[in-house]
Design an enzyme around this catalytic site. Structure first.
Site, PDB file in Angstrom:
ATOM      1  CB  CYS A   2      -0.768  -0.008   1.334  1.00  0.00           C
ATOM      2  SG  CYS A   2      -1.948  -1.632   1.521  1.00  0.00           S
ATOM      3  NE  ARG A  53      -6.797  -3.594   1.976  1.00  0.00           N
ATOM      4  CZ  ARG A  53      -7.899  -4.696   2.356  1.00  0.00           C
ATOM      5  NH1 ARG A  53      -9.276  -4.150   2.182  1.00  0.00           N
ATOM      6  NH2 ARG A  53      -7.760  -5.770   2.838  1.00  0.00           N
ATOM      7  CG  LEU A  54      -2.023  -3.764  -4.228  1.00  0.00           C
ATOM      8  CD1 LEU A  54      -2.987  -3.479  -5.469  1.00  0.00           C
ATOM      9  CD2 LEU A  54      -0.425  -3.782  -4.795  1.00  0.00           C
ATOM     10  CB  ILE A  56      -1.857  -8.405  -0.655  1.00  0.00           C
ATOM     11  CG1 ILE A  56      -1.059  -7.317  -1.679  1.00  0.00           C
ATOM     12  CG2 ILE A  56      -1.095  -9.790  -0.989  1.00  0.00           C
ATOM     13  CD1 ILE A  56      -1.399  -7.606  -3.202  1.00  0.00           C
ATOM     14  N   GLY A  80       2.981  -2.859   3.754  1.00  0.00           N
ATOM     15  CA  GLY A  80       3.898  -4.052   3.557  1.00  0.00           C
ATOM     16  C   GLY A  80       2.969  -5.251   3.889  1.00  0.00           C
ATOM     17  CD  GLU A  81       1.535  -8.068   2.310  1.00  0.00           C
ATOM     18  OE1 GLU A  81       0.643  -8.645   3.139  1.00  0.00           O
ATOM     19  OE2 GLU A  81       0.708  -7.649   1.185  1.00  0.00           O
ATOM     20  CG  ASP A 106      -0.519  -8.184   6.960  1.00  0.00           C
ATOM     21  OD1 ASP A 106      -1.416  -7.288   6.820  1.00  0.00           O
ATOM     22  OD2 ASP A 106       0.332  -8.132   6.468  1.00  0.00           O
ATOM     23  CB  SER A 376      12.419 -10.246  -7.034  1.00  0.00           C
ATOM     24  OG  SER A 376      13.115  -9.678  -6.034  1.00  0.00           O
ATOM     25  N   GLY A 377      14.410 -12.262  -6.824  1.00  0.00           N
ATOM     26  CA  GLY A 377      15.874 -13.085  -6.251  1.00  0.00           C
ATOM     27  C   GLY A 377      16.750 -11.903  -6.110  1.00  0.00           C
TER      28      GLY A 377
END
Length: 660
Positions: A2, A53-54, A56, A80-81, A106, A376-377
């Site tokens: 977000c 807000r996105l 998830i 964040g998450e 969360d 991602s790496g």
């Protein structure tokens, strides 16, 4: 994922006016959160929180923000998450501290944790990426916090007499009365490094909250208080040195187990999820572990370019075919790639000069067509010894260290006395392209470096401080640590011991990794991916930055990272259990595009306009002479000054965007 923003006024505010202002701040972050918006105001205390807000996790209205705690005491805006929030809920329940849960977000878990454990103890329990603003209605105290490694951004500082904060600078600029001037020390550092390093921002009086810290402030408090640490990389290094992994087999086993757990947690989402795949060690490892845990083909994405020598999409396709992912290659033309350049100033919000920002945005855009979250790496290089400078830097120094400093300086002067064209003639029969350019760059380092630490700073420096490029900012040693002798560097909430490796790190390669993890990783790599992804409302996750993986990485002795001149030894052993060695083993390549060629061709007119001497003089930020000299040398083909010029161009394009 977000975006949030807000402000704390020193005195009470009108609720309607504060709501309008906070809404404007949130609207500037629409790209970070297109699914929902909210504003919360405590008018007597002078506080406003705004959120985009996105969705998830918990897509319902129960995830709406700003969110109040069950008791009503705490209000949070969060980006964040928290990957382990289910485990935190179980811990709260076992302690009898769980409220009547309204949903399964969360954010709600965080609020319950803050209410029960307090702020630092809750942050220490979190496994995740985050930035947040937390308001305590009882004590009228605002807390700001950021994740351990700096995955999520958070800016804060004074705007028009009040404390403003937000996920991006554009939200702070939306406040009435914004008039913060450009920070010239920050500009000088951006031109040297390619990014504005924390805690500075491109504006005076505005700062990035350092990773792993939180701070608290009350209405009317003057200045930003010193941030408090709840985690720091130096502690991970100290623990790693005290508890090293003893043997190769244990290292590989522990690394695989930690990465499996990180990937498992970061693969949890209530929306479609995929991954970036370049075909290199880092992304291939993450994708292989994802696929091993998935009952369906993982969706993977890469971007391919039409220019020969820059397209590595075939490697990614081969790895994807072996692992069994559902792979998408976005083929883009040079013109399509260049079309991203006008978007960069608004996308990055402050000058940012890593040109891989362009292909990064393109692959994010491709992934967003089908997924909302992509793993991602990133960070494998910094943690496990992947960058070329970790290998050839110490090798070069080993060959030069015996020379007394005056002899090295003399040799450097002698090399630079020979014109680049003459060196090119010598390099032709040996097949060494642009030998003159390379010889002159090496000679510059010979003249300035005193030790391996100096060599590191010279390797990551583009415009040496001695060039005196920025008007009003002094010179200094070309290879010294940024601002080491410059008091202006210590503006804002600078963490103690910034970029200074612990004494326990005697190996030059590890000292480089440590510095990169503190500076280049959060302020370049993670910034690049966050802005490129958020511009198209894509959440990115980085399993290597699960802090338990980071802490394990520092338990591995350097010979388990760099062995026989090759980096990421332990990580490669994990990967080779899933992917044949022959699909991976090839020289390391960056995520690059031929910007230098374009500046001599289709981008020449654009660049010439931004770099014109009258324009530079009128704007008054940079001295024209060194820029015009580098531009002429680049156009002639005698030197490749792509990186130097790209930094200047990104500032110039950003400045033009600020003026509308």
């Amino acid at each position: 994922m977000c975006g949030f923003a807000g402000f704390l006024n020193p005195s009470p505010v009108d609720e309607d006016a504060a709501t309008r202002e906070a809404t404007a701040m949130a609207d500037a972050l629409l790209h970070r959160g297109p699914d929902d918006a909210g504003v919360w105001v405590d008018a007597p205390a002078g506080l406003a929180l705004a959120h985009r807000r996105l969705a998830i996790v918990d897509l319902s209205a129960a995830g709406h923000q700003p969110m109040a705690s069950a008791s009503g005491r705490w209000v949070i805006a969060f980006n964040g998450e928290i990957y382990n929030h289910a485990a935190l809920r179980a811990e709260l329940s076992a302690a009898g501290a769980a409220p009547a849960w309204r949903g399964h977000s969360d954010t709600e878990t965080l609020l319950a944790g803050f209410a029960h454990w307090g702020i630092p103890a809750t942050l220490q329990r979190c496994v995740g990426m985050f930035a947040l603003a937390l308001w305590d209605r009882h004590t009228r105290t605002l807390a700001l916090a950021r994740d351990r490694l700096g995955e999520k951004p958070l800016y804060c500082g004074g705007v028009g007499g009040r404390l403003a904060f937000g996920s991006e600078l554009k939200a702070l600029r939306a406040l009435p009365g914004f008039a913060n001037p450009v920070s010239r020390p920050a500009l000088a550092l951006m031109l040297r490094l390619g990014y504005v390093p924390a805690p500075l921002s491109i504006y005076e009086g505005l700062y990035k909250l350092p990773p792993g810290t939180w701070l608290s402030v009350k209405p009317g408090q003057t200045g930003l208080p010193a941030p408090q640490r709840y985690w720091q990389l130096a502690d991970a290094v100290a623990t790693g040195r005290a508890e090293p992994v003893a043997d190769d087999a244990t290292a590989v086993r522990l690394l695989e187990e930690h990465l499996q757990e990180a990937v498992r947690l970061q693969s949890l989402a209530d929306v479609p999820l995929g991954a970036f795949l370049s075909g290199g060690v880092d992304s291939s490892t993450i994708v292989a572990l994802m696929q091993a845990q998935s009952s369906r083909p993982v969706q993977t994405y890469t971007v391919g370019f039409e220019e020969a020598g820059f397209d590595e999409s075939a490697y990614a396709a081969a790895v994807a075919a072996h692992i069994g992912t559902q792979h998408t290659t976005l083929r883009v033309t040079a013109a399509e790639t260049r079309d991203v350049i006008p978007l960069l100033p608004a996308m990055y919000d402050e000058p940012f000069a890593d040109s891989s920002q362009i292909p990064t945005h393109l692959v994010c855009r491709a992934a967003r067509q089908q997924v909302t979250v992509a793993l991602s790496g990133d960070a494998g290089d910094e943690l496990f010894g992947g960058y070329n400078r970790y290998f050839w830097g110490p090798r070069v120094w080993d060959k030069l260290a015996w020379m007394p400093a005056p002899l090295r300086r003399g040799l450097g002067h002698a090399v630079q006395a020979v014109p680049p064209a003459a060196w090119d003639v010598l390099g032709g029969p040996a097949g060494v392209a642009r030998l003159g350019d390379k010889a002159h760059k090496l000679a510059a380092r010979l003249r300035t470096v005193r030790d391996l630490d100096d060599l590191y700073w010279s390797l990551v420096t583009e415009w040496p401080a001695g060039e005196g490029l920025v008007v009003g900012v002094g010179g200094g040693g070309a290879s010294a640590a940024p601002g080491a002798d410059d008091p202006t560097w210590r503006l804002g909430p600078l963490p103690d011991g910034w970029a200074q490796p612990p004494e326990a790190l005697s190996d030059a390669r590890e000292r480089m990794m440590y510095r990169d993890a503190l500076t280049y990783l959060p302020d370049d790599i993670l910034c690049k991916v966050d802005r490129a992804a958020m511009a198209c409302s894509l959440e990115t996750r980085v399993p290597f930055l699960d802090h338990r993986v980071v802490e394990l990485a520092w338990r591995l002795p350097v010979h388990m990272k760099v062995r026989q001149g090759v980096g990421k030894w332990a990580l490669r052993q994990v990967l080779y259990q899933y992917v044949p060695r022959e699909l991976i083993e090839r020289p390391k390549a960056g995520f690059g595009i031929p910007v230098g060629q374009w500046l001599r061709g289709p981008l020449r007119d654009w660049a010439e306009d931004l770099l014109s001497e009258p324009r530079l003089r009128a704007e008054g930020y940079m001295h024209p002479a060194p820029i015009r000299r580098a531009w002429a040398q680049h156009l002639s083909g005698r030197h490749d000054w792509t990186v130097r010029l790209w930094g200047v161009l990104m500032f110039q394009a950003w400045l033009a965007g600020q003026r509308g």
